[in-house]
Structure formats: structure tokens, C-alpha cells
Design a protein around this motif. Structure first.
Motif, PDB file in Angstrom:
ATOM      1  N   GLY A 238       7.425  12.702   4.907  1.00  0.00           N
ATOM      2  CA  GLY A 238       7.252  13.155   3.528  1.00  0.00           C
ATOM      3  C   GLY A 238       6.019  12.577   2.863  1.00  0.00           C
ATOM      4  N   VAL A 239       5.770  13.024   1.642  1.00  0.00           N
ATOM      5  CA  VAL A 239       4.530  12.665   0.950  1.00  0.00           C
ATOM      6  C   VAL A 239       4.836  12.189  -0.468  1.00  0.00           C
ATOM      7  CG1 VAL A 239       4.143  15.067   0.191  1.00  0.00           C
ATOM      8  CG2 VAL A 239       2.213  13.476   0.278  1.00  0.00           C
ATOM      9  N   ILE A 240       4.142  11.141  -0.890  1.00  0.00           N
ATOM     10  CA  ILE A 240       4.116  10.729  -2.286  1.00  0.00           C
ATOM     11  C   ILE A 240       2.750  11.109  -2.840  1.00  0.00           C
ATOM     12  CG2 ILE A 240       4.223   8.819  -3.930  1.00  0.00           C
ATOM     13  CD1 ILE A 240       5.875   7.253  -1.960  1.00  0.00           C
ATOM     14  N   VAL A 241       2.738  11.874  -3.923  1.00  0.00           N
ATOM     15  CA  VAL A 241       1.488  12.234  -4.595  1.00  0.00           C
ATOM     16  C   VAL A 241       1.400  11.402  -5.876  1.00  0.00           C
ATOM     17  CG1 VAL A 241       0.047  14.091  -5.479  1.00  0.00           C
ATOM     18  CG2 VAL A 241       1.701  14.565  -3.663  1.00  0.00           C
ATOM     19  N   VAL A 242       0.318  10.650  -6.016  1.00  0.00           N
ATOM     20  CA  VAL A 242       0.179   9.672  -7.091  1.00  0.00           C
ATOM     21  C   VAL A 242      -0.976  10.064  -8.000  1.00  0.00           C
ATOM     22  CG1 VAL A 242      -0.072   7.221  -7.645  1.00  0.00           C
ATOM     23  CG2 VAL A 242       0.874   7.904  -5.428  1.00  0.00           C
ATOM     24  N   SER A 243      -0.694  10.129  -9.312  1.00  0.00           N
ATOM     25  CA  SER A 243      -1.783  10.395 -10.255  1.00  0.00           C
ATOM     26  C   SER A 243      -1.801   9.389 -11.411  1.00  0.00           C
ATOM     27  CB  SER A 243      -1.656  11.808 -10.841  1.00  0.00           C
ATOM     28  OG  SER A 243      -0.551  11.885 -11.731  1.00  0.00           O
ATOM     29  N   GLY A 244      -0.946   8.369 -11.337  1.00  0.00           N
ATOM     30  CA  GLY A 244      -0.931   7.389 -12.416  1.00  0.00           C
ATOM     31  C   GLY A 244      -0.068   6.205 -12.066  1.00  0.00           C
ATOM     32  N   SER A 245      -0.144   5.169 -12.902  1.00  0.00           N
ATOM     33  CA  SER A 245       0.617   3.935 -12.653  1.00  0.00           C
ATOM     34  C   SER A 245       0.895   3.257 -13.989  1.00  0.00           C
ATOM     35  CB  SER A 245      -0.153   3.001 -11.723  1.00  0.00           C
ATOM     36  OG  SER A 245      -1.464   2.754 -12.228  1.00  0.00           O
ATOM     37  N   THR A 246       1.635   3.939 -14.859  1.00  0.00           N
ATOM     38  CA  THR A 246       1.804   3.469 -16.223  1.00  0.00           C
ATOM     39  C   THR A 246       2.558   2.142 -16.314  1.00  0.00           C
ATOM     40  OG1 THR A 246       3.789   4.844 -16.453  1.00  0.00           O
ATOM     41  CG2 THR A 246       1.707   5.779 -17.230  1.00  0.00           C
ATOM     42  N   SER A 247       3.374   1.817 -15.301  1.00  0.00           N
ATOM     43  CA  SER A 247       4.138   0.570 -15.356  1.00  0.00           C
ATOM     44  C   SER A 247       3.470  -0.555 -14.580  1.00  0.00           C
ATOM     45  CB  SER A 247       5.548   0.788 -14.806  1.00  0.00           C
ATOM     46  OG  SER A 247       5.506   1.022 -13.402  1.00  0.00           O
ATOM     47  N   GLY A 248       2.309  -0.298 -14.013  1.00  0.00           N
ATOM     48  CA  GLY A 248       1.607  -1.322 -13.246  1.00  0.00           C
ATOM     49  C   GLY A 248       0.974  -0.736 -12.006  1.00  0.00           C
ATOM     50  N   PRO A 249      -0.252  -1.174 -11.680  1.00  0.00           N
ATOM     51  CA  PRO A 249      -1.019  -0.523 -10.619  1.00  0.00           C
ATOM     52  C   PRO A 249      -0.852  -1.115  -9.234  1.00  0.00           C
ATOM     53  CG  PRO A 249      -2.416  -2.057 -11.799  1.00  0.00           C
ATOM     54  CD  PRO A 249      -1.056  -2.122 -12.452  1.00  0.00           C
ATOM     55  N   ASN A 250      -0.061  -2.178  -9.051  1.00  0.00           N
ATOM     56  CA  ASN A 250      -0.036  -2.863  -7.762  1.00  0.00           C
ATOM     57  C   ASN A 250       1.369  -3.021  -7.207  1.00  0.00           C
ATOM     58  OD1 ASN A 250      -2.921  -3.467  -7.642  1.00  0.00           O
ATOM     59  ND2 ASN A 250      -2.518  -4.813  -9.388  1.00  0.00           N
ATOM     60  N   PRO A 251       2.038  -1.912  -6.881  1.00  0.00           N
ATOM     61  CA  PRO A 251       3.378  -2.020  -6.307  1.00  0.00           C
ATOM     62  C   PRO A 251       3.335  -2.504  -4.868  1.00  0.00           C
ATOM     63  CG  PRO A 251       2.656   0.251  -6.266  1.00  0.00           C
ATOM     64  CD  PRO A 251       1.588  -0.530  -6.997  1.00  0.00           C
ATOM     65  N   GLY A 252       4.459  -3.057  -4.394  1.00  0.00           N
ATOM     66  CA  GLY A 252       4.542  -3.403  -2.985  1.00  0.00           C
ATOM     67  C   GLY A 252       4.462  -2.150  -2.131  1.00  0.00           C
ATOM     68  N   ALA A 253       3.625  -2.160  -1.124  1.00  0.00           N
ATOM     69  CA  ALA A 253       3.335  -0.937  -0.378  1.00  0.00           C
ATOM     70  C   ALA A 253       4.445  -0.547   0.602  1.00  0.00           C
ATOM     71  CB  ALA A 253       2.019  -1.093   0.375  1.00  0.00           C
ATOM     72  N   ASP A 254       5.265  -1.520   1.069  1.00  0.00           N
ATOM     73  CA  ASP A 254       6.299  -1.234   2.065  1.00  0.00           C
ATOM     74  C   ASP A 254       5.666  -0.580   3.293  1.00  0.00           C
ATOM     75  OD1 ASP A 254       8.683  -0.970   3.378  1.00  0.00           O
ATOM     76  OD2 ASP A 254       9.658   0.285   1.879  1.00  0.00           O
ATOM     77  N   LEU A 255       4.696  -1.282   3.886  1.00  0.00           N
ATOM     78  CA  LEU A 255       3.911  -0.700   4.972  1.00  0.00           C
ATOM     79  C   LEU A 255       4.757  -0.387   6.200  1.00  0.00           C
ATOM     80  CD1 LEU A 255       0.612  -2.794   4.818  1.00  0.00           C
ATOM     81  CD2 LEU A 255       1.018  -0.480   3.980  1.00  0.00           C
ATOM     82  N   GLN A 256       5.796  -1.185   6.454  1.00  0.00           N
ATOM     83  CA  GLN A 256       6.619  -0.918   7.640  1.00  0.00           C
ATOM     84  C   GLN A 256       7.287   0.443   7.539  1.00  0.00           C
ATOM     85  OE1 GLN A 256       9.578  -3.933   8.466  1.00  0.00           O
ATOM     86  NE2 GLN A 256       9.356  -3.612  10.673  1.00  0.00           N
ATOM     87  N   ARG A 257       7.853   0.748   6.372  1.00  0.00           N
ATOM     88  CA  ARG A 257       8.460   2.068   6.175  1.00  0.00           C
ATOM     89  C   ARG A 257       7.394   3.159   6.249  1.00  0.00           C
ATOM     90  NH1 ARG A 257      13.231   3.788   3.778  1.00  0.00           N
ATOM     91  NH2 ARG A 257      13.699   1.645   3.171  1.00  0.00           N
ATOM     92  N   LEU A 258       6.219   2.868   5.692  1.00  0.00           N
ATOM     93  CA  LEU A 258       5.144   3.857   5.660  1.00  0.00           C
ATOM     94  C   LEU A 258       4.754   4.317   7.056  1.00  0.00           C
ATOM     95  CD1 LEU A 258       3.053   5.235   3.651  1.00  0.00           C
ATOM     96  CD2 LEU A 258       1.504   3.398   4.318  1.00  0.00           C
ATOM     97  N   PHE A 259       4.515   3.353   7.959  1.00  0.00           N
ATOM     98  CA  PHE A 259       4.065   3.779   9.285  1.00  0.00           C
ATOM     99  C   PHE A 259       5.218   4.212  10.181  1.00  0.00           C
ATOM    100  CE2 PHE A 259       4.289  -0.920  10.146  1.00  0.00           C
ATOM    101  CZ  PHE A 259       5.116  -0.919  11.253  1.00  0.00           C
ATOM    102  N   PHE A 260       6.379   3.569  10.057  1.00  0.00           N
ATOM    103  CA  PHE A 260       7.483   3.903  10.953  1.00  0.00           C
ATOM    104  C   PHE A 260       8.009   5.311  10.693  1.00  0.00           C
ATOM    105  CE2 PHE A 260      11.922   3.749  12.450  1.00  0.00           C
ATOM    106  CZ  PHE A 260      11.700   3.351  13.755  1.00  0.00           C
TER     107      PHE A 260
END
Length: 321
Positions: A238-260
Motif C-alpha cells: 500500500g501507499v501513504i500519500v503525504v502533503s502536510g505535517s500539521t502535528s509535527g514533521p518528524n514521525p518515527g519512520a517504522d522502517l522495518q514495516r516499510l521494507f518488509f
């Protein structure tokens, strides 16, 4: 010329810089056109301008307003495209490193008159009112690009919109429903979730609640507060489409979930002049009525800015002349 403008940057108390009064009438450079403004809509970008973000101190005073609709001197009704690119740039103007927006370098739309490059005055379809047309250029264009250019979604697939009542979020709900998507929305309050349901959401959920099943795409404008939920809500691939970050610009990326799970994260900013023209045609032909949360005369702009700052107004805030 009557105008609503930022007198100076004020990071701590932005509304103290908001001024309603007279500004010089604009000059019209070669290749540009003068538009008599009929209606203009408020965006978070205008609050950032008041704070001095994205604009140099020597650009003040700056007339506010990215979006608007009005008429050319010959009477043609137009909608304004706020992305102003380098005249020598070819291709997608959102990728032009020298692009700017109205209110960053050029004076904005909260005034009797505004001047824009000729290509930035897009003909208004007869099926849209001036007020409806005035909200299209930023929030709705951002939503259109996220959904139709960036997400890769097909009718029948499931989309999740994080945040139920903002301008981009309400546009995503209405566009997604009209395009045949299954639209799910999260919201912090029952009132905000009810707004999303009224606009066409098939289901709504409290922010952060586990969904009945995973979705094909998530549309993010919130950032840090919802990012973990967005990642957990996606199907593999699946895909996350991002156009803003009103609550903060630096969320944890969760890279393991991203690549797996082979997820995709796609950035999206504003939209092109051609996408705006397509958006206007789609909204007009589909009979979509954009959610207008508050409509005020422009001389009552202070009330509209306060409502946006407080965050309690669903949909778009529009000023009329």
C-alpha cells in the motif's frame, strides 16, 4: 485599494500582524493580467505568512491569500492558480526549484485586485459558483493531486483520510466518493466524524482506532500524531500519500514495516495548472458542492483567521467582496 495584509512577521502572535486597510493598486507586468477578486479562501499558509515562515522579512507588507476567483477586464470569470513558476521552466511547475506561491513573493488575493501570470487565470466552469471556485486552488488542488496523480488508486479500492474536517481532508472525502473509492476517515471528535459522513465517507473511526481491515492507501496531512496508525493501517504494497505535517514533521519512520511489507511513501505538493483545470471540470461535471464552513465579508477577515487558528471550522473559510 482595500486589502487584508500582513504588516510584519509575528511568530508568537500572528493575528497581531493582520491588518485590514488600504494598499497601492498593483501594476500589471507584460504577460500578466489583473483580476477583480470576487471571493477568496483562507488557508493555513496565510497563518504561516503572518508568522514569517516561507517569506523574507523585506517582502512585508504582504497581501494575504493564495486562492481566489474573480473576473478579467473583459468580464471572463476565472479561478486563480497560486503556483508561480519561472517563465523558462518547462514541465510540472511544482518541481521548479524557483517556483513560488502568491503571498511568498507576489501579493495575494485578499484585495480588490490581484495580478497573476496570464496562464494562472484559469476559466471558471459555469457549474461552479464564485464562492465554490474560490476554494479550489490550494486545498482542493492538493487533494486532487494526492488522489488522482500520486496514489495510483482505482475505483472500488479503500482509502483512509487521516483527519476529518480540514480543507484538504474534506476535499479528499468528496473527491474520493465521487470517483468510486471506498472512503474511510478518522477524526478526534464525533462532530468532526459526522461532518465526514455527511460529505460521503462510508465509515469513520476515532483517531488511532484499529480499523476493521487494512486499506489500499492512506492520505496524510497530520504527521507525527497519526503516522504510526497510518503505517499499521496499510495493506502490503500500500501507499501513504503525504502533503502536510500539521502535528509535527518528524514521525518515527517504522522502517522495518516499510521494507518488509513493501509499503510506499509518496510526497505531494500543491498541483499544476493543468491539474487545476481538470479538477474544476471534474467538480463541475460531478456536481460536487465543496464544504464551506464559514463565509464572511472580507472586511471581517479577523473573525475568519481566528476561526482557523482555533481549528473548529470544518471545510473552507471564504471571504467575499
Amino acid at each position: 485599494m482595500f486589502a487584508v495584509y500582513a504588516a510584519e512577521p509575528n511568530a508568537e502572535s500572528p493575528l497581531d500582524s493582520l491588518t485590514i486597510g488600504e494598499r497601492p493598486a498593483p501594476n500589471v507586468p507584460d504577460g500578466w493580467v489583473e483580476v477583480s477578486v470576487s471571493a477568496a479562501s483562507l488557508n493555513m499558509h496565510d497563518l504561516w505568512t503572518l508568522r514569517g515562515v516561507g517569506i523574507k522579512p523585506d517582502q512585508f507588507p504582504m497581501i494575504l491569500g493564495c486562492d481566489g476567483a474573480g473576473t478579467l477586464p473583459d468580464g471572463t470569470e476565472v479561478v486563480l492558480h497560486s503556483v508561480v513558476g519561472d517563465p523558462d521552466w518547462r514541465g510540472d511547475e511544482t518541481l521548479d526549484p524557483r517556483r513560488t506561491l502568491l503571498t511568498e513573493k507576489h501579493q495575494g488575493t485578499f484585495a480588490e485586485k490581484v495580478v497573476v501570470p496570464r496562464r494562472n487565470a484559469v476559466p471558471k466552469p459555469p457549474g461552479l459558483s464564485t464562492v465554490q471556485a474560490s476554494v479550489m486552488g490550494t486545498a482542493w488542488l492538493t487533494a486532487y493531486r494526492m488522489l488522482f496523480t500520486k496514489s495510483g488508486l482505482r475505483p472500488g479500492q479503500t482509502m483512509l483520510v487521516q483527519g476529518a474536517s480540514g480543507g484538504v481532508s474534506t476535499a479528499l472525502v468528496q473527491l474520493g466518493r465521487a470517483a468510486g473509492m471506498r472512503v474511510w476517515v478518522t477524526g478526534r471528535t464525533e462532530t468532526k466524524r459526522a461532518i465526514a459522513e455527511k460529505l460521503g465517507a462510508h465509515a469513520t473511526f476515532p483517531s488511532g482506532e484499529r480499523l476493521p481491515e487494512r486499506v489500499d492507501a492512506v492520505f496524510e496531512t497530520v504527521g507525527d500524531a497519526t503516522w504510526s496508525h497510518s503505517m499499521r493501517s496499510l495493506k502490503p504494497g500500500g501507499v501513504i500519500v503525504v502533503s502536510g505535517s500539521t502535528s509535527g514533521p518528524n514521525p518515527g519512520a517504522d522502517l522495518q514495516r516499510l521494507f518488509f511489507l513493501q509499503l510506499q511513501v509518496v510526497g505531494s505538493t500543491m498541483g499544476t495548472r493543468d491539474e487545476l483545470a481538470d479538477l474544476l471540470a471534474f467538480v463541475s461535471e460531478a456536481g460536487i458542492s465543496p464544504e464551506i464552513g464559514l463565509e464572511l465579508p472580507m472586511d471581517q477577515a479577523q473573525e475568519g483567521f481566528r476561526a482557523m487558528l482555533d481549528g473548529d471550522t470544518p471545510g473552507k473559510i471564504v471571504f467575499t467582496l
